[in-house]
Design a protein around this motif. Structure first.
Motif, mmCIF file in Angstrom:
data_model
loop_
_atom_site.group_PDB
_atom_site.id
_atom_site.type_symbol
_atom_site.label_atom_id
_atom_site.label_comp_id
_atom_site.label_asym_id
_atom_site.label_seq_id
_atom_site.Cartn_x
_atom_site.Cartn_y
_atom_site.Cartn_z
ATOM 1 N N GLN A 180 24.326 33.220 36.995
ATOM 2 C CA GLN A 180 22.914 33.203 36.589
ATOM 3 C C GLN A 180 22.170 32.033 37.219
ATOM 4 O O GLN A 180 21.055 32.193 37.732
ATOM 5 C CB GLN A 180 22.832 33.143 35.068
ATOM 6 C CG GLN A 180 21.405 33.156 34.553
ATOM 7 C CD GLN A 180 21.360 33.126 33.032
ATOM 8 O OE1 GLN A 180 22.396 33.147 32.377
ATOM 9 N NE2 GLN A 180 20.159 33.066 32.494
ATOM 10 N N GLU A 193 19.101 32.235 39.873
ATOM 11 C CA GLU A 193 17.824 31.565 39.625
ATOM 12 C C GLU A 193 17.475 30.604 40.761
ATOM 13 O O GLU A 193 16.315 30.519 41.182
ATOM 14 C CB GLU A 193 17.884 30.809 38.294
ATOM 15 C CG GLU A 193 17.931 31.718 37.080
ATOM 16 C CD GLU A 193 18.052 30.932 35.788
ATOM 17 O OE1 GLU A 193 18.186 29.676 35.885
ATOM 18 O OE2 GLU A 193 18.042 31.535 34.715
ATOM 19 N N GLU A 199 14.252 30.903 43.219
ATOM 20 C CA GLU A 199 13.330 29.775 43.383
ATOM 21 C C GLU A 199 13.203 29.391 44.853
ATOM 22 O O GLU A 199 12.096 29.084 45.330
ATOM 23 C CB GLU A 199 13.840 28.581 42.565
ATOM 24 C CG GLU A 199 12.880 27.409 42.521
ATOM 25 C CD GLU A 199 11.616 27.725 41.751
ATOM 26 O OE1 GLU A 199 10.570 27.072 42.022
ATOM 27 O OE2 GLU A 199 11.647 28.614 40.886
#
Length: 584
Positions: free
Chosen positions: A118, A122, A126
């Motif tokens: 996860q 992420e 980003e």
């Protein structure tokens, strides 16, 4: 084994294009979370990763308590157990205990894995967001992946971009696998990750395409000052050259139009007008309205409005299809644009002059206030009615209540006067149109009467001509009949040479006969005899003509002729003539 884990983390960082330190940090967070879940600890867990040796160690820090005083196993440890770790352990001190991976269990390791995946996802999102956020305004190339509810999904590499329906050129149709180029206009953060939004209708796409096709624009020698587009239909672009030796329009068009045609093909045959830019707003507007010819431009800088005056035959060309040319010229110049004919402009000016209301007619506006209003460019009630409340408040000595009162009074007076003037003009125009219609009707009636008279004259002339042609045809028929009847009579006269000559009148039997004497001597007629013979021949010809021209022959004449031909005397006379010829 720990080294293999570090190598796997390195590959993850490389594939996902994220920082390796971030991956290691994520691994530490996952292991700490797994330790808390498995050993029921708090924030007293520490993970140490040695990147050189590849070792990964997990320690938990606990307080040393006396034997039998243990209350929280996750935070405390008995002295006996602490002495097994280090012989220097004392009650009240803190001690670090290493947690072996074998004691974590399957669930704890799965938790660490989920956290790692996860966090890496992420981090990747980003990073993608930051990368594409810095590329807004660039042209992105890709292939059509699929079409969903009108939106086109584009494969641009690591992620999929989207071309929304409103950002597509209306007449374009896409199929899976088709190459496409569009400009990046936005990057959105969504629950599924960053979403790259592309556009095929943005004006900057036209600018970027010219940057690619025209080296002078890319080098900055030629500048694109303004762009206006109606995607897929038509566009106008204003260009300016920083080098007087270079023609900006010619450079953008290219040899035989090669440069501009490349842009046109990319934009689905969108028509592109290239306009040379100038600082003179009026002159620039006249160029922007091409191909229409503008006679003059009236500029109202206060309202930022320009009125282009054109001839009547140029009005539709200046406005364009559905107002397209006028809209693009307005967008290109940045001004409001009115396109008028000379007649309409004169009517507007006449209306302004006729409906002008001076400041002295406004109630509650004294001389001092009038002077102040004039200083701020408000010289009449009409100017005030077209102004705004903020502009009135800028006048010294005018408060909000006074400004509202003056503005409302000006608008009311102007509306009343303009309505009355327009009503008067309407009545006058209706009267003029009625008079014009009556005159046209009268003229049409006169033209119809003239056409009818001309038609009658033509008919009479045709009838007279037909009658003359009929009479001429009848005369020619009579002449032909006469010629036919003359031919037999002439034949009889020619055959009777030296034999018999007969003369038949219209009312009597022929009585003169010339006979050769029986002694065989030649007969030489005297003058009187020759005259008688000639008279008899003429009488015979006359008789033949009368017989041929008359369709109803008299029975008596037919009987007489028959009796003459059949009489014995005539036969004897003919025999005497033949005998005389034999004696000769």
């Amino acid at each position: 084994m720990n080294y293999e884990v570090l190598e796997a983390l390195r590959q993850i960082a490389q594939e996902k294009n994220v920082n390796r330190d971030l991956v290691l940090e994520t691994l530490e967070i996952g292991l700490i979370s797994a330790a808390k879940k498995r050993f029921n600890t708090g924030d007293n867990v520490e993970v140490i990763v040695d990147t050189e040796s590849g070792s990964i160690s997990v320690f938990v820090e606990k307080d040393v308590v006396a034997d039998g005083k243990l209350e929280d196993e996750g935070l405390e440890i008995e002295l006996t157990d602490a002495l097994d770790i280090t012989s220097e352990a004392k009650v009240g001190e803190k001690i670090k205990k290493e947690l072996p991976f074998s004691d974590f269990g399957r669930n704890a390791i799965q938790t660490a894995k989920q956290i790692l995946v996860q966090r890496v996802r992420e981090a990747e999102r980003e990073r993608v967001y930051e990368d594409y956020q810095g590329r807004i305004g660039e042209i992105i190339s890709g292939t059509v992946q699929q079409i969903s509810r009108g939106d086109v999904l584009i494969n641009i590499g690591r992620i999929e971009a989207i071309v929304p329906l409103k950002e597509q050129i209306r007449k374009e149709r896409y199929r899976q696998g088709d190459p496409i180029r569009a400009i990046l206009v936005n990057v959105l953060k969504t629950s599924k990750g960053p979403q790259v939004v592309l556009s095929r209708t943005h004006p900057n796409l036209l600018i970027k395409l010219f940057h690619l096709e025209v080296p002078e624009i890319y080098d900055g020698v030629i500048e694109i000052k303004a762009v206006a587009r109606e995607p897929g239909e038509r566009a106008k672009i204003a260009v300016h050259s920083n080098d007087q030796r270079i023609d900006p329009v010619g450079a953008c068009v290219g040899m035989k139009g090669s440069r501009v045609q490349a842009v046109v093909r990319e934009l689905s045959n969108e028509r592109i007008d290239i306009v040379p830019w100038t600082e003179d707003e009026a002159f620039f507007l006249s160029r922007a309205l091409s191909p229409a010819q503008v006679k003059r431009v009236v500029v109202d800088r206060r309202s930022k409005l320009m009125a282009a005056i054109v001839d009547d035959d140029q009005l539709s060309l200046a406005i364009g299809k559905s107002g397209q040319n006028a809209r693009l010229a307005s967008q290109l110049s940045g001004w409001k644009v009115d396109i008028l004919t000379d007649t309409r402009f004169a009517e507007i000016q006449e209306e302004k002059a006729a409906t002008r209301i001076s400041l002295s007619e406004l109630s509650g506006v004294g001389k001092v206030m009038q002077e102040r209003l004039v200083e701020y460019g408000l010289g009449s009630a009409n100017d005030i009615s077209e102004s705004t409340l903020e502009r009135l408040l800028a006048v010294p000595g005018v408060g909000e209540a006074t400004a509202e009162k003056i503005l409302d009074a000006s608008k009311e007076m102007v509306d009343v006067k303009v309505s009355a003037y327009r009503e008067e003009v309407r009545i006058r125009k209706e009267a003029e149109e009625a008079a014009k219609a009556e005159e046209e009707a009268k003229k049409a009636a006169e033209e119809a009467a003239a056409k009818a008279a001309a038609a009658e004259a033509v008919a009479a002339e045709a009838a007279a001509k037909a009658e003359a042609e009929a009479a001429e045809a009848a005369a020619q028929a009579d002449l032909a009949t006469t010629d036919e009847m003359q031919a037999p009579a002439e034949a009889i006269v020619e055959d009777g040479e030296g034999s018999v000559a007969e003369e038949a009148g219209a009312d009597e039997t022929p009585s003169v006969v010339t006979v050769v004497p029986g002694n065989g001597e030649p007969f030489e007629p005297s003058e009187s005899t020759g005259s008688a013979v000639e008279t008899s021949a003429e009488s015979a010809e006359t008789a033949q003509e009368e017989v041929g021209s008359s369709s109803e022959a008299a029975p008596e004449e037919s009987t007489t002729e028959a009796s003459i031909d059949a009489s014995p005397d005539s036969e004897s006379k003919e025999a005497s003539v033949e005998e005389s010829e034999g004696n000769k």
